[in-house]
Design an enzyme around this catalytic site. Structure first.
Site, PDB file in Angstrom:
ATOM      1  N   ASP A  12      29.423 -18.219   7.379  1.00  0.00           N
ATOM      2  CA  ASP A  12      28.625 -16.879   7.094  1.00  0.00           C
ATOM      3  C   ASP A  12      27.695 -16.713   8.192  1.00  0.00           C
ATOM      4  O   ASP A  12      26.372 -16.693   7.864  1.00  0.00           O
ATOM      5  CB  ASP A  12      28.042 -17.046   5.619  1.00  0.00           C
ATOM      6  CG  ASP A  12      27.134 -18.488   5.441  1.00  0.00           C
ATOM      7  OD1 ASP A  12      27.409 -19.420   6.392  1.00  0.00           O
ATOM      8  OD2 ASP A  12      26.383 -18.446   4.683  1.00  0.00           O
ATOM      9  N   HIS A 248      21.516 -28.143  10.098  1.00  0.00           N
ATOM     10  CA  HIS A 248      22.780 -27.977   9.086  1.00  0.00           C
ATOM     11  C   HIS A 248      24.276 -27.903   9.556  1.00  0.00           C
ATOM     12  O   HIS A 248      24.753 -28.835   9.698  1.00  0.00           O
ATOM     13  CB  HIS A 248      22.579 -26.784   7.932  1.00  0.00           C
ATOM     14  CG  HIS A 248      20.999 -26.771   7.297  1.00  0.00           C
ATOM     15  ND1 HIS A 248      20.725 -27.773   6.644  1.00  0.00           N
ATOM     16  CD2 HIS A 248      20.035 -25.905   7.257  1.00  0.00           C
ATOM     17  CE1 HIS A 248      19.511 -27.814   5.907  1.00  0.00           C
ATOM     18  NE2 HIS A 248      19.169 -26.467   6.400  1.00  0.00           N
TER      19      HIS A 248
HETATM   20  C1  BDR Z   1      23.193 -23.868   4.547  1.00  0.00           C
HETATM   21  O1  BDR Z   1      22.724 -22.560   4.131  1.00  0.00           O
HETATM   22  C2  BDR Z   1      22.929 -21.689   4.873  1.00  0.00           C
HETATM   23  O2  BDR Z   1      21.737 -20.923   4.991  1.00  0.00           O
HETATM   24  C3  BDR Z   1      23.280 -22.216   6.255  1.00  0.00           C
HETATM   25  O3  BDR Z   1      23.734 -21.557   7.117  1.00  0.00           O
HETATM   26  C4  BDR Z   1      23.770 -23.723   5.866  1.00  0.00           C
HETATM   27  O4  BDR Z   1      25.115 -23.376   5.809  1.00  0.00           O
HETATM   28  C5  BDR Z   1      22.174 -24.581   4.450  1.00  0.00           C
HETATM   29  O5  BDR Z   1      21.623 -24.953   3.169  1.00  0.00           O
HETATM   30 CA    CA Z   2      26.177 -21.581   6.937  1.00  0.00          CA
END
Ligand code: BDR
Ligand code: CA
Length: 335
Positions: A12, A248
């Site tokens: 995403d 992340h």
């Molecule tokens: C996840 O949530 C999204 O905002 C980031 O891309 C990552 O996949 C972190 O909690």
């Molecule tokens: Ca993500």
């Protein structure tokens, strides 16, 4: 030379998604054969535009497919533009016109087609809400026997959540899909906040990478990370100290390329789909039999990342993005 691992990236994008994509494109051990998109950090239309844009900037032609626009059951929420920007890439001041066409298949159909074409070879790396994988399981219930493995960024076991005291954003965004993925019975690794909150990447790293390459792809990534770091640095004292951000999603690839940097624990994981604990990833951490509904012995195990070697992980990300990996951007032809 070993053969690169075939990966479908389900994403995403999203700033850390962009980081992850470029890590995967830069790493010689990975071959991104397609990109599935989903709502999450942005609406799905923007996710598609960003996937096409980021790949074209890096000079790569990769199949991009349209995926889930909303959660399976719960009501969709507005994307977090305060974290990733309204465009998902830190509000880019402008975009160059790029070439690149969309694959007409849905993301779920693409996943199924690739798994059937390359049985036992495909690794699914999912770093957004998990609706595409849940939809692919409905299209092909035998999918768990066809893929090599699944790695997802999402969830939290001992660490607090980032959208509620117990929920991580990707799982929160589609808890029903997530529970289907955790119970499907494929080789599954969870890269959650337990490890991603241990890896703080300084903004200066992305400036150095951009200065090194002098390329529009890494300039774009640097701009996006600057915006994203602004959010994290203002909201988290530990991150603010160095002006940086959590990596992340990129860790979902690092666990594939450098598994020795992670400590994993196996156990059943289920997701709370509603109520106060909605989006919580609950892990059975003791090797005992529980008679309760939903925790029987036939629920498959997930490999959950609990610890990561932070400095070594950061060094791997830096060394990979510093490689000579970008090609000439694929620009749109103008008259
Ligand atoms: C996840 O949530 C999204 O905002 C980031 O891309 C990552 O996949 C972190 O909690
Ligand atoms: Ca993500």
């Amino acid at each position: 030379m070993s053969i690169p691992r075939k990966v479908i990236f389900d994403t995403d994008p999203g700033v850390d998604d962009a980081m992850a994509l470029y890590y995967a494109l830069a790493h010689p051990g990975l071959e991104v054969i397609g990109i599935a998109t989903t709502f999450g950090n942005v609406y799905v239309e923007q996710a598609v535009a960003n996937a096409l844009y980021l790949t074209a900037l890096a000079g790569r032609q990769i199949s991009v497919t349209v995926g889930m626009a909303q959660p399976l059951v719960k009501k969709a929420e507005a994307p977090p533009d305060f974290i990733h920007g309204a465009d998902g890439l830190g509000n880019l001041p402008q975009r160059v016109a790029t070439a690149g066409a969309l694959d007409p298949r849905s993301s779920a159909q693409f996943i199924v087609d690739m798994a059937r074409q390359f049985p036992g070879e495909i690794t699914l790396v999912a770093v957004g809400p998990l609706g595409n994988l849940a939809a692919a399981l409905l299209l092909a219930p035998e999918l768990p026997t066809l893929v090599r493995e699944v790695v997802l960024m999402g969830g939290a076991v001992l660490e607090s959540g980032n959208v509620s005291p117990v929920a991580e954003a990707n799982i929160w965004n589609d808890p029903h899909a997530a529970d289907a993925v955790f119970t499907a019975g494929w080789p599954l690794t969870m890269v959650g906040l337990d490890v991603t909150h241990q890896v703080i990447l300084p903004l200066s790293l992305f400036r150095q990478i951009a200065e090194h390459h002098q390329h529009i792809a890494t300039d774009t990534l640097h701009h996006a990370v600057a915006f994203y770091s602004g959010f994290y640095s203002a909201h988290d004292a530990a991150v603010g100290q160095i002006t940086g951000c959590y990596g992340h999603d990129v860790l979902a690839f690092v666990v594939l390329t450098n598994p020795e940097l992670f400590t994993l624990q196996a156990g059943r994981v289920r997701v709370a789909v509603d109520g106060l604990a909605q989006g919580q990833t609950m892990m059975q951490r003791k090797a005992v039999s529980y008679p309760q509904h939903g925790w029987h012995d036939d629920i498959p195990h997930t490999q959950v990342c609990m610890q990561v070697q932070f400095e070594a992980c950061k060094a791997v990300i830096e060394a990979t993005l510093m490689r000579d990996w970008m090609l000439k951007p694929l620009l749109a032809l103008t008259e």
